[in-house]
Design a protein around this motif. Structure first.
Motif, short mmCIF file in Angstrom:
data_model
loop_
_atom_site.label_atom_id
_atom_site.label_comp_id
_atom_site.label_asym_id
_atom_site.label_seq_id
_atom_site.Cartn_x
_atom_site.Cartn_y
_atom_site.Cartn_z
N GLN A 1 52.92 55.95 29.80
CA GLN A 1 52.03 56.21 28.67
C GLN A 1 50.65 55.64 28.92
N ALA A 2 50.61 54.45 29.49
CA ALA A 2 49.32 53.83 29.81
C ALA A 2 48.61 54.61 30.91
N LEU A 3 49.34 55.02 31.94
CA LEU A 3 48.73 55.77 33.04
C LEU A 3 48.24 57.13 32.57
N GLN A 4 48.94 57.72 31.63
CA GLN A 4 48.51 59.01 31.08
C GLN A 4 47.15 58.88 30.41
N GLN A 5 46.93 57.77 29.72
CA GLN A 5 45.65 57.54 29.06
C GLN A 5 44.54 57.25 30.07
N VAL A 6 44.89 56.59 31.16
CA VAL A 6 43.88 56.30 32.18
C VAL A 6 43.45 57.57 32.90
N GLY A 7 44.42 58.41 33.25
CA GLY A 7 44.11 59.65 33.94
C GLY A 7 44.19 59.51 35.45
N VAL A 8 44.40 60.65 36.11
CA VAL A 8 44.55 60.68 37.56
C VAL A 8 43.22 60.41 38.25
N TRP A 9 43.28 59.63 39.31
CA TRP A 9 42.14 59.25 40.17
C TRP A 9 41.08 58.46 39.44
N ASN A 10 41.49 57.75 38.40
CA ASN A 10 40.61 56.79 37.73
C ASN A 10 41.07 55.38 38.06
N LYS A 11 40.14 54.47 38.05
CA LYS A 11 40.43 53.09 38.38
C LYS A 11 40.72 52.28 37.12
N THR A 12 41.73 51.45 37.18
CA THR A 12 42.07 50.61 36.04
C THR A 12 42.59 49.27 36.53
N GLU A 13 42.69 48.33 35.62
CA GLU A 13 43.12 46.98 35.99
C GLU A 13 44.55 46.74 35.53
N TYR A 14 45.36 46.28 36.46
CA TYR A 14 46.70 45.81 36.16
C TYR A 14 46.66 44.29 36.12
N ILE A 15 47.48 43.72 35.25
CA ILE A 15 47.71 42.28 35.27
C ILE A 15 49.19 42.07 35.56
N VAL A 16 49.48 41.43 36.69
CA VAL A 16 50.86 41.16 37.07
C VAL A 16 51.06 39.65 37.16
N ARG A 17 52.29 39.24 36.97
CA ARG A 17 52.62 37.82 37.10
C ARG A 17 53.40 37.62 38.40
N ARG A 18 52.89 36.70 39.21
CA ARG A 18 53.52 36.38 40.49
C ARG A 18 53.60 34.86 40.61
N ASP A 19 54.82 34.37 40.74
CA ASP A 19 55.04 32.92 40.79
C ASP A 19 54.45 32.24 39.55
N ASN A 20 54.67 32.91 38.38
CA ASN A 20 54.22 32.40 37.08
C ASN A 20 52.70 32.30 36.96
N VAL A 21 51.99 33.02 37.82
CA VAL A 21 50.52 33.03 37.77
C VAL A 21 50.04 34.46 37.52
N PRO A 22 49.25 34.72 36.45
CA PRO A 22 48.71 36.06 36.22
C PRO A 22 47.72 36.43 37.33
N VAL A 23 47.92 37.62 37.88
CA VAL A 23 47.07 38.09 38.98
C VAL A 23 46.54 39.47 38.63
N PRO A 24 45.20 39.66 38.63
CA PRO A 24 44.65 40.99 38.38
C PRO A 24 44.74 41.87 39.62
N ALA A 25 44.87 43.16 39.40
CA ALA A 25 44.92 44.12 40.51
C ALA A 25 44.18 45.38 40.08
N GLN A 26 43.24 45.80 40.88
CA GLN A 26 42.46 47.01 40.60
C GLN A 26 43.15 48.20 41.25
N VAL A 27 43.70 49.07 40.42
CA VAL A 27 44.52 50.19 40.90
C VAL A 27 43.81 51.51 40.61
N ILE A 28 43.71 52.36 41.62
CA ILE A 28 43.24 53.73 41.43
C ILE A 28 44.48 54.60 41.22
N VAL A 29 44.61 55.13 40.04
CA VAL A 29 45.81 55.89 39.69
C VAL A 29 45.84 57.20 40.47
N GLY A 30 46.93 57.42 41.22
CA GLY A 30 47.09 58.66 41.96
C GLY A 30 47.87 59.69 41.17
#
Length: 256
Positions: A93-122
């Protein structure tokens, strides 16, 4: 009277066949034009130690958009484009709103630390096996047409053709995920064909070449269709939100 029934059945099957073929052709074209957004990550639901659900990266395809952005298996997804992610269904649902080939920010947790990730939706790649399914569906339809019009009026010819037409719908109706009115109709057509085709096949096997005496009783044949019809009704009620089922704590996968 029998000729009238045969003509009516032929006309009805002709209309249904033309409608099914037109829908399959339009659907095939839409498959090549519309692709679901994809980040290359297989997200699954996991229950954390505190009892709350979390969305975990089960697999990240090497070279995919998610992999290139630094997402790795085991990361817990917290946000997509600022939207909190509580379940796997929130991701598409979130990816549908972002749209294909648009860049968006993910926030993931790794080792209990929030890490941002810039993802270009394919976009999702059309599975080549789909073409084989269309080929199988066309073969079903051609066989059904050949047998029916060579044996018009003979016993079981209509039954066999209905089986072939249902199998054609099962093989050639594939919703794209866009889920507009047409795509939703394709989806439910595929579901109905998938539930009814085995029953129609079983019924045909029992009555061909001759109907046994115990099947000549009024209403006996209809009993075969009760399980499939019941499953279809439950499927529709759940899909439309009229019937709710309790969520189990087992793992639920969502493949993007």
């Amino acid at each position: 009277m029998r000729d009238l029934k045969t003509q009516f059945a032929s006309a009805l099957l002709f209309v249904l066949t033309v409608a099914a073929v037109c829908c399959a052709v339009i659907n095939f074209r839409q498959q090549s034009l519309y692709h679901l957004p994809d980040d290359g990550v297989t997200w699954v639901d996991r229950v954390a130690g505190n009892g709350q659900n979390q969305v975990l990266a089960l697999h990240v395809t090497p070279g995919s958009q998610g992999y290139n952005a630094g997402i790795r298996a085991g990361d817990v997804l917290l946000q997509v484009a600022g939207k909190p992610i509580a379940n796997t269904v929130d991701v598409p649902q979130a990816l549908q709103q972002v749209g294909v080939w648009n860049k968006t920010e993910y926030i993931v947790r790794r080792d209990n630390v929030p890490v941002p990730a810039q993802v270009i939706v394919g976009e999702g790649v059309l599975d080549r096996s789909l073409y084989y399914q269309y080929a199988v569906g066309i073969a079903y339809l051609l066989i059904g047409l050949f047998v029916y019009y060579r044996r018009v009026g003979t016993p079981r010819s209509v039954h066999f053709y209905v089986l072939c037409l249902t199998s054609f719908m099962l093989s050639c109706f594939h919703f794209t995920g866009k889920l507009n009115a047409f795509d939703e109709g394709i989806y439910w057509g595929n579901v109905a064909a998938g539930l009814l085709a085995p029953t129609i096949f079983l019924h045909f096997c029992l009555v061909f070449p001759e109907r046994p005496a115990w099947l000549k009783r009024t209403g006996v044949s209809a009993l075969f269709y009760i399980p499939a019809s019941t499953l279809l009704a439950v499927y529709v009620l759940v899909g439309k939100g009229m019937l709710r089922v309790a969520a189990s704590p087992v793992e639920v996968n969502w493949f993007l």
